[in-house]
Write a protein that holds these residues in place. Sequence first.
Motif, PDB file in Angstrom:
ATOM      1  N   VAL A  45       0.863  -1.185   0.000  1.00 44.65           N
ATOM      2  CA  VAL A  45       0.000   0.000   0.000  1.00 44.65           C
ATOM      3  C   VAL A  45       0.896   1.230   0.000  1.00 44.65           C
ATOM      4  CG1 VAL A  45      -1.765   1.311   1.236  1.00 44.65           C
ATOM      5  CG2 VAL A  45      -1.801  -1.192   1.314  1.00 44.65           C
ATOM      6  N   ALA A  46       0.544   2.209  -0.866  1.00 47.86           N
ATOM      7  CA  ALA A  46       1.335   3.435  -0.928  1.00 47.86           C
ATOM      8  C   ALA A  46       0.447   4.600  -1.341  1.00 47.86           C
ATOM      9  CB  ALA A  46       2.481   3.277  -1.929  1.00 47.86           C
ATOM     10  N   GLU A  50       3.995   9.080  -2.317  1.00 48.88           N
ATOM     11  CA  GLU A  50       5.083   8.115  -2.149  1.00 48.88           C
ATOM     12  C   GLU A  50       5.457   7.503  -3.501  1.00 48.88           C
ATOM     13  OE1 GLU A  50       5.779   3.786  -0.007  1.00 48.88           O
ATOM     14  OE2 GLU A  50       4.231   5.118   0.791  1.00 48.88           O
ATOM     15  N   LEU A  51       4.457   7.180  -4.313  1.00 51.86           N
ATOM     16  CA  LEU A  51       4.727   6.605  -5.630  1.00 51.86           C
ATOM     17  C   LEU A  51       5.420   7.615  -6.543  1.00 51.86           C
ATOM     18  CD1 LEU A  51       1.401   4.634  -6.097  1.00 51.86           C
ATOM     19  CD2 LEU A  51       3.672   3.669  -5.602  1.00 51.86           C
ATOM     20  N   ALA A  52       5.009   8.871  -6.470  1.00 56.81           N
ATOM     21  CA  ALA A  52       5.672   9.918  -7.258  1.00 56.81           C
ATOM     22  C   ALA A  52       7.133  10.056  -6.832  1.00 56.81           C
ATOM     23  CB  ALA A  52       4.936  11.242  -7.113  1.00 56.81           C
ATOM     24  N   GLU A  84      -5.807  -1.800  -6.500  1.00 58.44           N
ATOM     25  CA  GLU A  84      -6.981  -1.074  -6.031  1.00 58.44           C
ATOM     26  C   GLU A  84      -6.508   0.355  -5.825  1.00 58.44           C
ATOM     27  OE1 GLU A  84      -8.773  -2.829  -2.569  1.00 58.44           O
ATOM     28  OE2 GLU A  84      -8.366  -4.844  -3.336  1.00 58.44           O
ATOM     29  N   TYR A  85      -7.190   1.305  -6.447  1.00 58.45           N
ATOM     30  CA  TYR A  85      -6.809   2.705  -6.327  1.00 58.45           C
ATOM     31  C   TYR A  85      -8.010   3.503  -5.859  1.00 58.45           C
ATOM     32  CZ  TYR A  85      -5.820   7.501  -7.756  1.00 58.45           C
ATOM     33  OH  TYR A  85      -5.668   8.860  -7.767  1.00 58.45           O
ATOM     34  N   THR A  91      -4.586   6.559  -2.342  1.00 58.00           N
ATOM     35  CA  THR A  91      -3.776   5.391  -2.015  1.00 58.00           C
ATOM     36  C   THR A  91      -3.999   4.292  -3.043  1.00 58.00           C
ATOM     37  OG1 THR A  91      -5.497   4.507  -0.565  1.00 58.00           O
ATOM     38  CG2 THR A  91      -3.742   5.795   0.487  1.00 58.00           C
ATOM     39  N   ALA A  92      -2.958   3.512  -3.224  1.00 55.19           N
ATOM     40  CA  ALA A  92      -3.025   2.357  -4.117  1.00 55.19           C
ATOM     41  C   ALA A  92      -2.627   1.130  -3.318  1.00 55.19           C
ATOM     42  CB  ALA A  92      -2.088   2.547  -5.303  1.00 55.19           C
TER      43      ALA A  92
END
Length: 114
Positions: A45-46, A50-52, A84-85, A91-92
């Motif tokens: 989960v992020a 955080e993903l960027a 799941e987004y 969050t993803a």
Amino acid sequence: MSDNTFASKGGETSGRGPDDYDRLFDVLSAHRRRIVLRHLADVRVASVGELADRLVARGVDDPDATIALRHGDLPRLRDARLVEYDPRSETARYDGDPLVEELLSRTRAGNRRA
């Protein structure tokens, strides 16, 4: 999850048809989505932020990475039923898929060193 998912309960990949594989290869064709999936495979989960940050750390030079994630990459991964987004919480979540992880391990994005 429906019959169109890439993995059934327990991580089995049987039951995939040609259209499922075409969608999988299409969504994995983008380097940035492979980086996102690799990171989610590690953390499950992020947040979008955080993903960027992870994209930037992996050398993706995109000042609009957050926007691209929100409106492009994460919805495509969601539509392919790989993550799941939730746009409201930004969050993803990724629950794992053995075939996806095998394919990722064979790409530059699968290299965990960077």
